[in-house]
Design an enzyme around this catalytic site. Structure first.
Site, PDB file in Angstrom:
ATOM      1  N   ASP A 232       0.873  -1.166   0.000  1.00  0.00           N
ATOM      2  CA  ASP A 232       0.000   0.000   0.000  1.00  0.00           C
ATOM      3  C   ASP A 232       0.913   1.221   0.000  1.00  0.00           C
ATOM      4  O   ASP A 232       2.093   1.140   0.357  1.00  0.00           O
ATOM      5  CB  ASP A 232      -0.924  -0.017   1.226  1.00  0.00           C
ATOM      6  N   TRP A 233       0.367   2.358  -0.384  1.00  0.00           N
ATOM      7  CA  TRP A 233       1.200   3.536  -0.645  1.00  0.00           C
ATOM      8  C   TRP A 233       1.794   4.065   0.667  1.00  0.00           C
ATOM      9  O   TRP A 233       1.094   4.609   1.504  1.00  0.00           O
ATOM     10  CB  TRP A 233       0.379   4.595  -1.367  1.00  0.00           C
TER      11      TRP A 233
END
Length: 822
Positions: A232-233
């Site tokens: 995930d970012w």
């Protein structure tokens, strides 16, 4: 693009490590000397959020994206219980991605709706792992039919937005396997997604990005996943450990975070170069597959936007759930109608955050109800006044039927923060009650991303739940109200009478912890075993016709049931099959392993004209009967199959014998909470299930790490207090508002200041020494901070009194019943 093996043989170790970090927010790095292009990826659970290069990249849906069809969010799509429809939606999203040069769509999300307050529940399908896995698999197959890759997320045990970057999910293995991993397993094994996104949180003390058991032992070796794992970012914790774990691509790119550490680890012999090679190979394979698909498609062509919009409308119609109806619906043509509520004129059709779509067009409900008298009834923020209520009541009295549009304003639910309660805004409740007192034919249309408390339900005639129905949701309302479309949706999550009835009410949303004390008793699994009354059960949904169930039978491989439309209107029924275990604890001399009363193991949506019948088949694989007990095992005995229209409306039952083994109860089980669950288990009651109670690290000066957030550190650090204020001011200037009730500002503040320092470094691209110095200063080591980053020496010794936090930035509490930003 050359052969992957040939490219890998020519890349230096430094180049291979760099290849496993993105180029920017949305692209992988190209390798131009070997004709390896960048792959563009973007959010897409219910529509494509493609941002133009140079137009402002972000991961939270703040900057403008290209127009795309906004389909209903997962909460409404799940209400369809229609895998064929989910595949159609996925295919349309894949077509739009192909037309815009996107190679990987980040979605769907299959995280379980553990607690109804999760601010991101609108992006997830269900509280039930079987249903969530089946719907996600269909969506993935639809996307990948176009040649575009799909990325299932967020892996794993990611079930709250509070402290989502830093929380630690403490969960026993049986619960993890049976509830939280099952939908991912089903998606991986049956739909073979191109990628899996690892979550921000820790799982039993280990960051998901660094979790070798999760990413390699389970995902790759047990389930056979051969695709790419992307963070995930900003979720990457330790790059060398992530390579060892099997985490391939770190996003967003641009910061080179951890690349030097990975290079040093290989040279030191603590990280085998083969792990880097394996991740680089998977990145190149993803890019190559996207390139092949693009060549196969040929030149990009425009999509049929009108057809996609029509599908979005059909999905909104199919996902709407008729919760109750005492005869006011369907409306009759020619009867006078009053429409009340600002959501009728400007509906909620999607959630806020990274999935926020720039729709190609919007259809409002009021526009599809010509001739209706309109009264606002409330303000856009959910408040109301005596004058607005008087106007609404007067309009309601003058009409045969009053339709009230109510729900949650945009600022009440979003990615980035959790809801404070299940209540509707007070103004919406007062509006509903005023209109219901004025007109006995009051219909309420609800728009929200999740469960609501409805103590006013008995005061109104009918309730239609639309969820967040996408850009065509407004066009779907009138056909449903007038019966031109027969409602056929069913709830994919239980609606309790009140939040206090939830088994997680007293242990959910921990600041640094997420204690999964309830174990496997999530949603209806808890309510049914606890014999807890609910407002509407899992699987519930009414129709304008009636259905009868008959002839439940089974063979070695499947169960069968016949459904008949016994009414006068064509409609669709969602037939559901549940399995009850051989014996509940206390019903036999030797206690069996505790289990839910029943579990969903099959469903089918059946469309029937009046008087017609159809027999549906539910496969019964061995896994349908199994539990996790150091492996998947089936207990020998007599199981009960039950069929019907919801978890609490199951008119047919059939017993079947199943071969297997004896699965004894653990010694601690007799008399435990898990035999007779009621309320939230205490930590002492949970301890035998989890084993060792987790101990959470202190958030105090001297103990802060790169995993600590500015919000945590500000109480011990003047510098961090100043940083919080400055960040909020910068965010406010960029957005043009510092109103905490603005969902974008609130989400941005929460996502920025509740991010750990490592995530801030990854996302900002600022030099690592700056963050190391910030950490040293927060821990009281100002001289070390100045040595680490001399350029910031003026910051490490702030003089004078630290200013108070402005009222426009209530970091510890928020008015209007909203939770703290932490």
């Amino acid at each position: 693009m050359q052969a992957i093996d040939a490219i890998l043989s020519k890349l230096t170790l430094r180049e291979k490590i760099a290849l496993c970090s993105g180029k920017n927010c949305w692209q992988t790095k190209p390798v131009r000397k070997y004709s390896v292009p960048s792959l563009f990826m973007c959010d897409g659970p219910h529509g494509l959020r493609k941002q133009d290069i140079g137009g402002g990249f972000d991961m939270l849906g703040v900057h403008t994206s290209r127009p795309a069809v906004c389909f209903p969010t997962a909460v409404t799509l799940a209400g369809t219980w229609d895998t064929a429809l989910l595949a159609e939606v996925g295919e349309c999203i894949g077509e739009e991605a192909a037309a815009q040069g996107v190679g990987l769509v980040l979605g769907p999300g299959v995280n379980i709706k553990r607690d109804p307050l999760c601010g991101r529940n609108f992006e997830y399908f269900s509280e039930d792992p079987f249903l969530a896995g089946a719907l996600a698999s269909a969506h993935i197959r639809g996307v990948q039919k176009t040649g575009i890759g799909a990325c299932v997320k967020h892996f794993a045990a990611n079930n709250q937005e509070t402290s989502r970057f830093t929380s630690d999910s403490a969960v026993d293995e049986r619960t993890l396997r049976e509830i939280y991993l099952t939908p991912f397993e089903q998606a991986v094994k049956t739909a073979r997604p191109a990628a899996v996104m690892c979550a921000y949180n820790k799982l039993n003390g280990v960051h998901c990005s660094d979790h070798r058991w999760l990413l390699t032992d389970v995902l790759r070796r047990e389930w056979g996943f051969d695709g790419l794992v992307v963070t995930d970012w900003g979720a990457l914790c330790d790059r060398p450990r992530a390579f060892l774990a099997g985490c391939d691509l770190a996003m967003p790119g641009g910061s080179a975070y951890g690349e030097k550490a990975a290079l040093a680890a290989v040279r030191a012999g603590t990280l085998p170069e083969g792990c880097v090679d394996a991740s680089a190979r998977r990145v190149l394979t993803l890019v190559q597959n996207a390139q092949k698909a693009q060549r196969k498609r040929g030149p990009a062509v425009s999509c049929d936007e009108a057809a996609h919009h029509a599908l979005a409308r059909r999905a909104a119609e199919a996902g709407a759930v008729l919760l109750q109806n005492a005869g006011a619906l369907p409306l009759k043509e020619g009867e006078t109608l009053t429409v009340i509520g600002t959501l009728a004129a400007e509906m909620r059709y999607q959630g806020s955050g990274s999935s926020h779509i720039h729709p190609t067009r919007i259809a409002q409900p009021l526009a599809s109800l010509p001739g209706a008298v309109y009264a606002a009834g409330c303000n856009a923020d959910g408040t109301t006044t005596g004058a607005l209520l008087a106007e609404a009541a007067g309009a309601a009295r003058a009409a045969h039927t009053a339709v009230v549009f109510a729900g949650l304003p945009e600022a009440w639910e979003s990615e980035g923060f959790d809801r404070a309660s299940l209540a509707l805004p007070e103004g919406h409740v007062r509006m509903i009650e005023a209109v219901a007192a004025a007109n006995p034919h009051t219909v309420v249309v609800l728009m929200s991303g999740g469960v609501l408390e409805c103590p006013w339900a008995d005061k109104v005639n009918a309730i239609l739940y639309m969820g967040l129905p996408g850009q065509a949701g407004g066009e779907a309302v009138a056909p449903l109200l007038y019966g031109r479309v027969n409602p056929s949706g069913k709830l994919a999550e239980t609606w309790p009478l009140r939040y206090a009835d939830c088994p997680t009410a007293d242990c959910w949303r921990g600041r640094r912890s997420a204690e999964y004390r309830e174990g496997i008793y999530v949603g209806y699994r808890y309510y049914d075993k606890a014999r807890q009354p609910v407002r509407w059960p899992f699987g519930h949904g009414l129709s304008y016709t009636t259905f009868a169930y008959s002839d439940l039978r089974a063979d070695a491989d499947a169960a069968y049931v016949t459904i008949t439309n016994t009414g006068s209107t064509a409609g669709a029924e969602i037939a559901q099959l549940y399995i009850e275990s051989p014996a509940q604890p206390g019903q036999q001399s030797a206690p069996a392993l505790h289990r839910p009363v029943r579990e969903l193991k099959g469903f089918a949506k059946v469309f029937l004209p009046p008087g017609e019948r159809k027999t549906v088949r539910f496969p019964l694989p061995e896994r349908a009967f199994a539990v996790w007990a150091d492996g998947w095992k089936t207990a020998a005995g007599t199981y009960t199959l039950r069929a019907g229209g919801s978890s609490r409306s199951l008119p047919l039952a059939l017993t079947v014998e199943r071969a297997g083994e004896t699965i004894p109860a653990p010694a601690w089980q007799p008399g435990s909470w898990y035999e007779s669950p009621r309320g939230t288990p205490t930590r002492a009651q949970w301890q035998p299930l989890i084993g060792t109670l987790p101990a959470w690290p202190p958030a105090e000066k001297g103990a802060f790490t790169m995993d600590s957030t500015p919000l945590e550190m500000r109480r011990a650090s003047r510098l961090m207090t100043l940083l919080c204020i400055a960040a909020a001011q910068v965010i406010g200037r960029g957005l043009g508002t510092r109103d905490i009730h603005d969902p974008t500002f609130r989400m941005m503040v929460a996502s920025s200041l509740a991010s750990p320092l490592r995530s801030m470094q990854i996302s900002s691209g600022l030099p690592g020494p700056l963050f190391a110095a910030l950490l040293a200063a927060a821990n009281g080591r100002r001289r070390a901070a100045a040595r680490t980053c001399p350029e910031g020496a003026a910051l490490w010794t702030p003089a004078g009194r630290c200013p108070d936090l402005p009222e426009a930035l209530p970091l510890d509490s928020a008015k209007g019943g909203k939770p703290p930003l932490e």
